[in-house]
Design a protein around this motif. Structure first.
Motif, PDB file in Angstrom:
ATOM      1  N   LYS A 144       0.480  -1.272   0.678  1.00  0.00           N
ATOM      2  CA  LYS A 144      -0.030  -0.026   0.006  1.00  0.00           C
ATOM      3  C   LYS A 144       0.728   1.322   0.044  1.00  0.00           C
ATOM      4  N   HIS A 145       1.963   1.177   0.764  1.00  0.00           N
ATOM      5  CA  HIS A 145       3.055   2.334   0.622  1.00  0.00           C
ATOM      6  C   HIS A 145       4.642   2.121   0.639  1.00  0.00           C
ATOM      7  N   THR A 146       4.974   3.215   0.556  1.00  0.00           N
ATOM      8  CA  THR A 146       6.849   2.449   0.237  1.00  0.00           C
ATOM      9  C   THR A 146       7.551   4.183   0.929  1.00  0.00           C
ATOM     10  N   GLU A 147       8.193   3.856   1.428  1.00  0.00           N
ATOM     11  CA  GLU A 147       8.932   5.086   2.010  1.00  0.00           C
ATOM     12  C   GLU A 147      10.717   5.209   1.841  1.00  0.00           C
ATOM     13  N   LEU A 148      11.556   6.377   1.867  1.00  0.00           N
ATOM     14  CA  LEU A 148      12.673   5.641   1.899  1.00  0.00           C
ATOM     15  C   LEU A 148      13.427   5.964   3.094  1.00  0.00           C
ATOM     16  N   HIS A 149      14.477   5.267   3.107  1.00  0.00           N
ATOM     17  CA  HIS A 149      14.876   4.908   4.191  1.00  0.00           C
ATOM     18  C   HIS A 149      15.880   5.976   4.510  1.00  0.00           C
ATOM     19  N   GLN A 150      16.338   7.209   4.461  1.00  0.00           N
ATOM     20  CA  GLN A 150      17.804   7.190   5.106  1.00  0.00           C
ATOM     21  C   GLN A 150      18.068   8.130   6.439  1.00  0.00           C
ATOM     22  N   GLY A 198       0.283   7.374   0.994  1.00  0.00           N
ATOM     23  CA  GLY A 198      -0.084   6.123  -0.567  1.00  0.00           C
ATOM     24  C   GLY A 198      -1.370   5.808  -0.208  1.00  0.00           C
ATOM     25  N   GLU A 199      -1.653   3.786  -0.606  1.00  0.00           N
ATOM     26  CA  GLU A 199      -3.053   3.933  -0.273  1.00  0.00           C
ATOM     27  C   GLU A 199      -3.542   2.982   1.009  1.00  0.00           C
ATOM     28  N   ALA A 298       8.206   9.452   2.488  1.00  0.00           N
ATOM     29  CA  ALA A 298       7.747   8.929   1.084  1.00  0.00           C
ATOM     30  C   ALA A 298       8.121   9.522  -0.601  1.00  0.00           C
ATOM     31  N   PRO A 299       8.297   8.775  -1.067  1.00  0.00           N
ATOM     32  CA  PRO A 299       9.747   9.386  -2.570  1.00  0.00           C
ATOM     33  C   PRO A 299       8.614  10.444  -2.904  1.00  0.00           C
ATOM     34  N   GLU A 300       6.746  10.400  -2.961  1.00  0.00           N
ATOM     35  CA  GLU A 300       6.534  11.744  -3.379  1.00  0.00           C
ATOM     36  C   GLU A 300       6.325  13.011  -2.672  1.00  0.00           C
ATOM     37  N   ASN A 301       7.301  12.768  -1.626  1.00  0.00           N
ATOM     38  CA  ASN A 301       7.718  13.982  -0.730  1.00  0.00           C
ATOM     39  C   ASN A 301       8.568  13.789  -0.565  1.00  0.00           C
ATOM     40  N   ALA A 302       9.247  14.285  -2.541  1.00  0.00           N
ATOM     41  CA  ALA A 302      10.218  14.764  -3.062  1.00  0.00           C
ATOM     42  C   ALA A 302      10.909  15.723  -2.218  1.00  0.00           C
ATOM     43  N   THR A 320       8.505  -1.293   3.306  1.00  0.00           N
ATOM     44  CA  THR A 320       6.964  -0.891   2.261  1.00  0.00           C
ATOM     45  C   THR A 320       6.053  -1.268   3.190  1.00  0.00           C
ATOM     46  N   MET A 321       4.937  -1.520   3.521  1.00  0.00           N
ATOM     47  CA  MET A 321       4.289  -0.804   3.950  1.00  0.00           C
ATOM     48  C   MET A 321       2.674  -2.029   3.361  1.00  0.00           C
ATOM     49  N   TRP A 322       2.354  -2.930   4.070  1.00  0.00           N
ATOM     50  CA  TRP A 322       1.298  -4.060   3.738  1.00  0.00           C
ATOM     51  C   TRP A 322       0.001  -4.240   4.462  1.00  0.00           C
TER      52      TRP A 322
END
Length: 327
Positions: A144-150, A198-199, A298-302, A320-322
């Motif tokens: 449902k969602h993806t986030e970049l770990h930095q 995300g979703e 989130a990748p969309e939070n550029a 990733t969230m499931w």
């Protein structure tokens, strides 16, 4: 083999539980992240206004084969239970994770929850894939969602600080000052409403002063420390943005960048970096170094990812969230 329930009140049982949970994180992640053992135990054992936590272990005699940590939301997302599974390396591919998941689903149904969610922390930085994502997909979960770990490795010697005309910086530690509490509640609610999800099935948390004080007391009870920097619009006196970072002396090498949020009416002034720079400086001055600071976006939070990159963060993984809907 038997399933045992873990509530954090028995320190020795929890130590065995935690050894499996964090041992898997240490194995899977280049930069392991998560609460220390006592910090996590206190979190599970105490009652909180917004959530409760407990766990399950699959045990064979004296051997702990695998564990499940369960977060039960009491404010926002009250139809969801979050489950984290961890299986000791020697017992993988023997159905341990499936047994634990089945037990967690049974408990979720008994509690009236309709969604089981899970987060995979160890996805490839580019694809997000890992054995954990394959397991989730095979058992009816949907991504449902993806986030970049930095991460940023401290100390940073060339901190970027960019003051913004018309705004002044205020800072506090473990408790928001009474004079800012009501406005801080507004910002926390805004963060909950605006954070990209995300979703995911996500219900915003409408914060109150009581919830804020409960969360602060929880952190103190866990031994955690927090550094907060906020920007105040000088003309109106409005709290316009904030960021929080922190950790615990129990795990001094692991620090977390928590929320960073800019009020909608004050965006476009680079307030994100305006609050992050001073907060990083305060954090570095107050904690043992070296250390690693973790953050997820989130990748969309550029814009926020760009701010982090400018400050010296680099990507190391995807989480990733499931979700699986219970019928």
């Amino acid at each position: 083999m038997e399933i045992v329930w873990v509530d954090g009140r028995d320190a020795e049982v929890f130590r065995r539980f935690y050894a499996v949970k964090f041992g898997v994180r240490r194995e899977e992640l280049e930069f392991p992240v998560g609460m220390g053992v006592e910090e996590a135990r206190v979190f599970m054992a105490r009652e909180h206004a917004d959530m409760r936590a407990d766990g399950l272990g699959l045990v064979d005699g004296d051997e702990w084969l695998g564990v499940a940590w369960l977060d039960w939301w009491l404010v926002g997302n009250t139809g969801t239970v979050d489950v984290e599974l961890a299986v000791a390396p020697a017992y993988r591919r023997r159905g341990v994770a499936t047994k634990l998941l089945d037990a967690a689903i049974e408990r979720a149904r008994a509690d009236g929850r309709r969604i089981v969610s899970g987060t995979n922390l160890a996805g490839d930085p580019v694809t997000g894939e890992s054995p954990g994502t394959a397991f989730a997909a095979a058992r009816g979960f949907v991504k449902k969602h993806t986030e970049l770990h930095q991460v940023a490795e401290l100390p940073m010697t060339d901190l970027v600080e960019q003051p913004v005309d018309g705004y002044e910086i205020v800072q506090w530690r473990e408790h928001a000052p009474d004079e800012w509490l009501e406005q801080f509640v507004e910002l926390l609610t805004g963060m909950s409403e605006d954070v990209p999800s995300g979703e995911r099935t996500s219900e915003a948390v409408h914060w109150t002063p009581e919830l804020v004080r409960d969360a602060e007391d929880r952190r103190v009870a866990q031994g955690r420390f927090t550094y907060t920097t906020a920007a105040v619009h000088t003309a109106s006196g409005e709290l316009a943005a904030y960021t929080q970072m922190g950790g615990t002396p129990e795990t001094p090498d692991r620090l977390n960048q928590y929320d960073t949020y800019v009020r909608r009416t004050h965006r476009g002034h680079r307030l994100g970096i305006a609050v992050k720079g001073p907060n990083l400086r305060a954090l570095q001055a107050g904690v043992p170094l070296p250390a690693v600071l973790h953050t997820w976006n989130a990748p969309e939070n550029a814009p926020m990812i760009a701010v982090n990159s400018k400050l010296g963060f680099r990507p190391v993984a995807q989480r990733t969230m499931w979700e699986r809907t219970l019928l």
